[in-house]
Design an enzyme around this catalytic site. Structure first.
Site, PDB file in Angstrom:
ATOM      1  N   GLN A  52       1.335   8.024  -2.006  1.00 21.95           N
ATOM      2  CA  GLN A  52       1.791   6.713  -2.494  1.00 21.95           C
ATOM      3  C   GLN A  52       1.585   6.557  -4.004  1.00 21.95           C
ATOM      4  OE1 GLN A  52      -0.227   4.497   0.947  1.00 21.95           O
ATOM      5  NE2 GLN A  52       1.544   3.211   0.554  1.00 21.95           N
ATOM      6  N   CYS A  95       3.247  -2.381   4.372  1.00 26.17           N
ATOM      7  CA  CYS A  95       2.988  -1.167   3.611  1.00 26.17           C
ATOM      8  C   CYS A  95       3.206  -1.457   2.136  1.00 26.17           C
ATOM      9  CB  CYS A  95       3.933  -0.049   4.064  1.00 26.17           C
ATOM     10  SG  CYS A  95       3.655   1.518   3.219  1.00 26.17           S
ATOM     11  N   HIS A 137      -1.315   4.748  10.508  1.00 25.61           N
ATOM     12  CA  HIS A 137      -0.324   4.390   9.475  1.00 25.61           C
ATOM     13  C   HIS A 137      -0.459   5.339   8.275  1.00 25.61           C
ATOM     14  CE1 HIS A 137       1.799   1.279   6.837  1.00 25.61           C
ATOM     15  NE2 HIS A 137       1.206   2.045   5.939  1.00 25.61           N
ATOM     16  N   GLU A 138      -1.709   5.573   7.836  1.00 29.11           N
ATOM     17  CA  GLU A 138      -1.926   6.430   6.659  1.00 29.11           C
ATOM     18  C   GLU A 138      -1.576   7.885   6.970  1.00 29.11           C
ATOM     19  OE1 GLU A 138      -2.157   4.875   4.115  1.00 29.11           O
ATOM     20  OE2 GLU A 138      -2.961   2.989   4.859  1.00 29.11           O
ATOM     21  N   HIS A 141       1.959   8.672   6.561  1.00 32.94           N
ATOM     22  CA  HIS A 141       2.363   8.923   5.166  1.00 32.94           C
ATOM     23  C   HIS A 141       2.221  10.407   4.824  1.00 32.94           C
ATOM     24  CE1 HIS A 141       3.204   4.993   3.421  1.00 32.94           C
ATOM     25  NE2 HIS A 141       2.071   4.483   3.870  1.00 32.94           N
TER      26      HIS A 141
HETATM   27  O1  GNR Z   1      -2.534  -2.868   3.096  1.00 33.08           O
HETATM   28  C1  GNR Z   1      -2.021  -2.481   4.144  1.00 33.08           C
HETATM   29  N1  GNR Z   1      -2.087  -3.266   5.247  1.00 33.08           N
HETATM   30  C2  GNR Z   1      -1.747  -2.827   6.514  1.00 33.08           C
HETATM   31  C3  GNR Z   1      -1.579  -3.793   7.500  1.00 33.08           C
HETATM   32  C4  GNR Z   1      -1.249  -3.420   8.776  1.00 33.08           C
HETATM   33  C5  GNR Z   1      -1.085  -2.092   9.083  1.00 33.08           C
HETATM   34  C6  GNR Z   1      -1.221  -1.129   8.107  1.00 33.08           C
HETATM   35  C7  GNR Z   1      -1.553  -1.490   6.827  1.00 33.08           C
HETATM   36  S1  GNR Z   1      -1.760  -0.284   5.611  1.00 33.08           S
HETATM   37  C8  GNR Z   1      -1.314  -1.190   4.188  1.00 33.08           C
HETATM   38  C9  GNR Z   1      -1.508  -0.375   2.942  1.00 33.08           C
HETATM   39  C10 GNR Z   1      -0.575   0.822   2.976  1.00 33.08           C
HETATM   40  O2  GNR Z   1       0.599   0.752   2.789  1.00 33.08           O
HETATM   41  N2  GNR Z   1      -1.109   1.968   3.270  1.00 33.08           N
HETATM   42  O3  GNR Z   1      -0.337   3.057   3.361  1.00 33.08           O
HETATM   43 NI    NI Z   2       1.619   2.376   3.914  1.00 27.82          NI
END
Ligand code: GNR
Ligand code: NI
Length: 170
Positions: A52, A95, A137-138, A141
């Site tokens: 990112q 995100c 989620h990470e 990426h």
């Molecule tokens: O800040 C973030 N909040 C979030 C809320 C719900 C599920 C995942 C996230 S991760 C995100 C930051 C981000 O984009 N990390 O890649």
């Molecule tokens: Ni994200």
């Protein structure tokens, strides 16, 4: 430490697969993690993957502490999912690379993960709740996958069209 620009979709760099850190965790990796954490706090966000900020390495930072709690930074180098529950739960995700768009994504409720921390120590942990959501989620990426890739094509195009429109307005 430095705050670095966060890439926004549809930047093609966000689609690339990040490569593992080979060998030990070095001071250069720690400097990158420091920059990532500062960038994440500034945004603000609860997690950030190295890609990112344009670094295609399998490194993640996270802090799930609420505003009224002391900071609790976490660092993940070469994270792996060892096990994921059959049970899935929806969570409304956002995100930093898809600003101003939020939608429900279903993911396994529990995951068991292995990673190296800031000091290169290998750790195995169970994650659930927001921790499980965020690490998945990470880790997406790291594979070039955004949360909107889990939505219907219609919803994904809607989110991307909004970003393209915003970009044109600059
Ligand atoms: O800040 C973030 N909040 C979030 C809320 C719900 C599920 C995942 C996230 S991760 C995100 C930051 C981000 O984009 N990390 O890649
Ligand atoms: Ni994200």
């Amino acid at each position: 430490m430095a705050i670095r620009p966060i890439l926004v979709a549809p930047d093609p760099r966000l689609k690339q697969k990040s490569v593992p850190v080979e060998g030990p965790v070095t001071d250069a990796h720690r400097r990158l993690m420091d920059d990532m954490l500062e960038t994440m706090y500034d945004a603000p966000g609860i997690g950030l993957a190295a890609i990112q900020i344009g670094e295609p390495l399998r490194i993640i930072v996270m802090d799930l502490a609420r505003e009224d709690e002391p900071k609790a930074p976490r660092y993940f180098v070469n994270p792996e999912i060892l096990w994921a529950s059959e049970e899935v739960v929806p969570y409304e995700e956002g995100c930093l690379s898809v600003p101003d768009y939020y939608d429900d994504v279903e993911r396994p409720r529990h995951v068991k993960i292995r990673y190296m921390d800031y000091n290169g120590k290998q750790i195995e942990e169970d994650a659930e709740g927001l921790y499980a959501v965020c690490i998945q989620h990470e880790m997406d990426h790291l594979e070039g996958v955004l949360f909107i890739d889990h939505l219907s094509r219609l919803k994904r195009e809607k989110a991307l069209n909004k970003l393209k429109k915003q970009r044109r307005a600059l």
